[in-house]
Structures are given as C-alpha cells and as structure tokens.
Scaffold this active site. Structure first.
Site, mmCIF file in Angstrom:
data_model
loop_
_atom_site.group_PDB
_atom_site.id
_atom_site.type_symbol
_atom_site.label_atom_id
_atom_site.label_comp_id
_atom_site.label_asym_id
_atom_site.label_seq_id
_atom_site.Cartn_x
_atom_site.Cartn_y
_atom_site.Cartn_z
ATOM 1 N N PHE A 18 24.456 9.479 81.521
ATOM 2 C CA PHE A 18 25.487 8.716 81.915
ATOM 3 C C PHE A 18 26.179 9.021 83.211
ATOM 4 O O PHE A 18 26.102 8.117 84.022
ATOM 5 C CB PHE A 18 26.591 8.604 80.621
ATOM 6 C CG PHE A 18 28.112 8.379 81.114
ATOM 7 C CD1 PHE A 18 28.372 7.013 81.528
ATOM 8 C CD2 PHE A 18 29.084 9.195 80.555
ATOM 9 C CE1 PHE A 18 29.548 6.759 81.886
ATOM 10 C CE2 PHE A 18 30.358 8.788 80.751
ATOM 11 C CZ PHE A 18 30.578 7.284 81.343
ATOM 12 N N ASP A 38 15.412 16.028 85.348
ATOM 13 C CA ASP A 38 16.143 15.546 83.873
ATOM 14 C C ASP A 38 14.791 15.883 82.927
ATOM 15 O O ASP A 38 13.808 15.157 83.143
ATOM 16 C CB ASP A 38 16.794 14.099 83.656
ATOM 17 C CG ASP A 38 17.556 14.122 82.708
ATOM 18 O OD1 ASP A 38 17.166 14.263 81.695
ATOM 19 O OD2 ASP A 38 18.700 13.740 82.770
ATOM 20 N N PHE A 41 16.164 14.495 77.314
ATOM 21 C CA PHE A 41 16.762 14.858 75.873
ATOM 22 C C PHE A 41 17.847 13.759 75.595
ATOM 23 O O PHE A 41 17.624 13.012 74.762
ATOM 24 C CB PHE A 41 17.225 16.206 76.022
ATOM 25 C CG PHE A 41 18.185 16.445 74.497
ATOM 26 C CD1 PHE A 41 17.600 16.019 73.502
ATOM 27 C CD2 PHE A 41 19.454 17.394 74.685
ATOM 28 C CE1 PHE A 41 18.303 16.379 72.348
ATOM 29 C CE2 PHE A 41 20.022 17.453 73.365
ATOM 30 C CZ PHE A 41 19.402 16.846 72.284
ATOM 31 N N GLY A 43 19.442 11.580 78.275
ATOM 32 C CA GLY A 43 19.522 10.642 79.293
ATOM 33 C C GLY A 43 18.165 9.979 79.156
ATOM 34 O O GLY A 43 17.316 10.131 78.206
ATOM 35 N N ASP A 63 12.980 20.743 82.622
ATOM 36 C CA ASP A 63 13.873 21.232 81.945
ATOM 37 C C ASP A 63 14.533 22.410 82.547
ATOM 38 O O ASP A 63 13.728 23.116 82.921
ATOM 39 C CB ASP A 63 13.348 21.696 80.608
ATOM 40 C CG ASP A 63 14.096 22.646 79.690
ATOM 41 O OD1 ASP A 63 15.148 23.052 80.213
ATOM 42 O OD2 ASP A 63 14.005 22.329 78.298
ATOM 43 N N TYR A 150 28.646 24.718 73.347
ATOM 44 C CA TYR A 150 28.974 23.945 74.487
ATOM 45 C C TYR A 150 30.120 24.558 75.230
ATOM 46 O O TYR A 150 30.181 24.954 76.423
ATOM 47 C CB TYR A 150 29.397 22.482 73.953
ATOM 48 C CG TYR A 150 29.551 21.632 75.333
ATOM 49 C CD1 TYR A 150 28.863 20.922 75.982
ATOM 50 C CD2 TYR A 150 31.062 21.348 75.423
ATOM 51 C CE1 TYR A 150 29.010 19.922 76.925
ATOM 52 C CE2 TYR A 150 31.201 20.176 76.441
ATOM 53 C CZ TYR A 150 30.183 19.843 77.287
ATOM 54 O OH TYR A 150 30.605 18.907 78.383
ATOM 55 N N LYS A 154 29.579 26.454 78.747
ATOM 56 C CA LYS A 154 30.083 26.061 79.853
ATOM 57 C C LYS A 154 31.059 27.002 80.504
ATOM 58 O O LYS A 154 30.954 27.328 81.926
ATOM 59 C CB LYS A 154 31.097 24.722 79.770
ATOM 60 C CG LYS A 154 30.170 23.560 79.467
ATOM 61 C CD LYS A 154 29.543 23.097 80.560
ATOM 62 C CE LYS A 154 28.782 21.717 80.452
ATOM 63 N NZ LYS A 154 28.173 21.155 81.627
ATOM 64 N N THR A 180 35.494 11.188 79.918
ATOM 65 C CA THR A 180 35.088 9.945 80.619
ATOM 66 C C THR A 180 34.071 8.847 80.181
ATOM 67 O O THR A 180 33.440 9.426 79.167
ATOM 68 C CB THR A 180 34.279 10.484 82.325
ATOM 69 O OG1 THR A 180 35.199 11.392 82.807
ATOM 70 C CG2 THR A 180 33.748 9.463 82.891
#
Ligand code: NAD
Ligand code: UDP
Length: 321
Positions: A18, A38, A41, A43, A63, A150, A154, A180
């Site tokens: 996105f 990319d 996965f 996308g 990957d 996640y 991060k 977003t």
C-alpha cells in the site's frame, strides 16, 4: 523533474504494498529511478502494474530476510506486513522481516554509505499511557502477546537503526507512522478502514470490535508520502524518530457511522470481541514533524480521504466482478 545528471537510484523494500507503491509513484514522478524489492506476501503486482513499461522502474521478487546486493543512492525500508491479520499469520517471519531484514538493509546501506529510511510505527508506543504520544515516550508494549511479533520487531529494528547510526555513523531516518489509509489498501487485510468500506459497499454488517470507543487518528496516504520525502531530505545527523500521521482523533464508532453515511449503505453495526492488547487510544503529537519538515501538515480531512478510498474500492469491486 530530475534529469539524468541529478536523479538518484532508490531502493524501496515493500514497494508492492500500500504505502510503498504510492511512494514509488512519487519518486518516479520527480524523475528518480526506483528498484523495488518485495516478496509479494501482502503486496501485489497490481499496485505496480501501471509502471511496468517505465524504464526507470524495476521490480525484484526478493525476501529481505536474505541479503540483497544492489547499487543504489538511498534506501526506504518498508517491507513488513502491517495489518494484524497478516502479521499474525506467520509471526516468526514477521519478527525476522523486521530484525533480519533491517540487519540486511542496514548492512547494504553501510557498504554503500547511503541514507536509509525506516518505516517504524506508532505500535512502538503499545497501549500508551501518554496521550497524545510524543517521540520521547518509551511506550507500554506487551513483549509476549499476539501483537508482539510486530511491535517488538519494529522496536528492535529501531534499536538496530540507532546502533548502526552511533556505531557506524550511518545516515538514518526513522519515521513512526500512525494509522494511514487510502487507495491500494488490501481489501482483506482486516484493517479498520478497508474492513468498514468493504462491508459497507456489500451492505454487510459493520464489525465494531469492543465498544467502539477506542480511538485512532487516520492519515490519508498522500499526506504521509509527502512527509516521507521531506523527512528523507532533512539534514544529515537528524535521525528522528519522528511521528508522522494526522492528529485528528476519531472513535471507531464515529468512523463506522461516517463510512455508512458516505457509502450510502444499508449496513447495520454489529459488535465483536475486542482483540487482545488492542490499544485504547492513539494520537500523534506531530510538533517535531511540523518544525522539521518545512511546515508540513496533513491537508486531507477524513471525509475527503474516505471518499477517495471508497471510490477505489468501488472500482476494485467492479473489476473483480
Ligand atoms: P503492506 O502490507 O501493504 O506492504 C508491505 C509490503 O512488504 C508488501 O508489499 C509485502 O509483500 C512486503 N513484504 C513483507 N515481508 C517482506 C519480506 N520479508 N521481504 C520483502 N518484502 C516483504 O503494508 P503498508 O501499510 O504499505 O506498510 C508499509 C510499511 O509501513 C510497513 O513496514 C509497516 O509496518 C509500516 N506502517 C504502516 C502503517 C499503515 O497505517 N499503513 C502504519 C505504521 C507503519
Ligand atoms: N477494528 C474494528 N473492526 C474491524 C477492524 C478493526 O473495530 O473490522 C478496530 C480494532 O479493534 C482497533 C481499530 O479498529 O481498535 C484499528 O484497527 P486496525 O487493525 O486498523 O489498526 P491498529 O489496531 O493496528 O491501529
């Protein structure tokens, strides 16, 4: 428009997703060359289809948990599934993407001595005790829950970026992105905006998790990408982290009601259980971004942005029958 002499070659990881696909559009529009890495996965090539004959664009299926050898002038590291459904599908791979992936991209930037941008997230604040969240807040994150792959991935990526910066003098830009939305969101990614719009277009019940009193602040994609480009062009030695998002806060119930109204849908609202560790409130303090990014402000309000996003999902439905 940059020319042959002034243009840069830029690597965008996660560029079929996105945010990445919108970023690539902006980079190509200003004359740069883009290499997109990319693994497709979450996308899709559909997000990049309009670029397939552009001589300044190249797509690599790759990957980032594996090393990558390319020659570029700048790197935007966006690769990582971003919606809870997707990142919880294979949580070990999610952590690997943030941690091993960052190590690989940082190693690449170190060899090339190039600037590197990291798409970090408001999730580093967890379920915050400070509201709105400033960059100085350290967060309230569960290290062992279903969102941890996640959130902690991060957070570890931020640690790696700052250690490469301190230890190797690497020129980094770490952005903490808040929720977003916009065209090219994945229709089945379970994120609240795409879910509500898809449900409303089908006149199916809108699924509110919990009471719907939890809040989020929604930024339209064009405003966010403008901030990415400005942040990337700030002076060396300014690594962030920097909050990027729209500070106008809505409850999830308000979002549901607005989507129903804008779609003109017959959907009703149903309540579902609140997922584990779902943050109750989220709103960025964007004073730093305002000060550092030449007066940058989100310009697209929620109703306008939702209108554009609804249009996109309507067209997608028509295409897919
Ligand atoms: P997305 O899922 O649409 O895009 C992520 C892209 O990364 C996809 O194209 C996917 O195929 C790719 N990818 C995943 N793992 C990979 C791997 N190991 N190697 C190579 N490619 C891989 O999500 P998005 O919303 O575009 O998010 C982009 C980035 O921004 C992510 O890093 C996300 O954490 C961050 N972010 C997004 C938001 C948001 O609201 N959209 C908020 C905070 C942070
Ligand atoms: N949410 C909801 N219904 C849905 C999808 C999400 O009520 O169909 C809620 C979710 O529980 C959360 C908020 O919307 O409180 C935002 O969820 P999303 O997954 O979009 O983003 P995040 O929780 O990562 O901010």
């Amino acid at each position: 428009m940059r020319t042959y002499a002034t243009r840069k070659r830029i690597l965008v990881t996660g560029g079929a997703g996105f945010l990445g696909s919108h970023l690539i559009d902006r980079l190509l529009a200003r004359g740069d060359e883009v290499v997109c890495a990319d693994n497709l996965f979450t996308g899709t090539k559909r997000n990049l289809y309009h670029l397939h004959s552009n001589p300044r664009f190249e797509l690599l299926r790759h990957d980032i948990t594996f090393p990558l050898f390319v020659e570029v002038d700048e790197i935007y590291n966006l690769a990582c599934p971003a919606s809870p459904i997707h990142y919880q599908h294979d949580p070990v791979q999610t952590t690997k993407t943030s941690v091993h992936g960052s190590i690989n991209m940082l190693g690449l930037a170190k060899r090339l001595k190039c600037r590197i941008f990291q798409a970090s997230t408001s999730e580093v604040y967890g379920d915050p005790h400070e509201h709105p969240q400033r960059e100085s807040y350290w967060g309230n994150v569960n290290p062992i829950g279903p969102r941890s792959c996640y959130d902690e991935g991060k957070r570890c990526a931020e640690t790696l970026f700052f250690d490469y910066h301190r230890q190797h003098g690497l020129d980094i830009k770490v952005a903490r992105i808040f929720n977003t939305y916009g065209p090219r969101m994945h229709p089945n990614d379970g994120r609240v905006v795409s879910n509500f719009i898809v449900q409303a277009l089908k006149n199916e019940p809108i699924t509110i998790y919990g009471e719907g009193t939890q809040t989020r602040s929604f930024c339209f994609v064009d405003d966010l990408i403008e901030a990415f480009l400005r942040f990337m062009d700030t002076e060396a030695g300014f690594p962030g982290p920097m909050n990027l998002g729209n500070p106008v806060e809505f409850t999830i119930r308000e979002l549901a009601e607005t989507v129903i109204e804008l779609v003109g849908s017959k959907s009703t609202i149903v309540r579902m259980p609140l997922p584990t560790d779902d943050p109750m409130q989220r709103k960025p303090d964007i004073s730093l971004a305002r000060a550092k990014l030449g007066g940058w402000e989100p310009t697209i309000d929620l109703r306008t942005g939702l209108g554009k996003t609804i249009e996109y999902f309507r067209a997608l439905q028509r295409e897919d029958g």
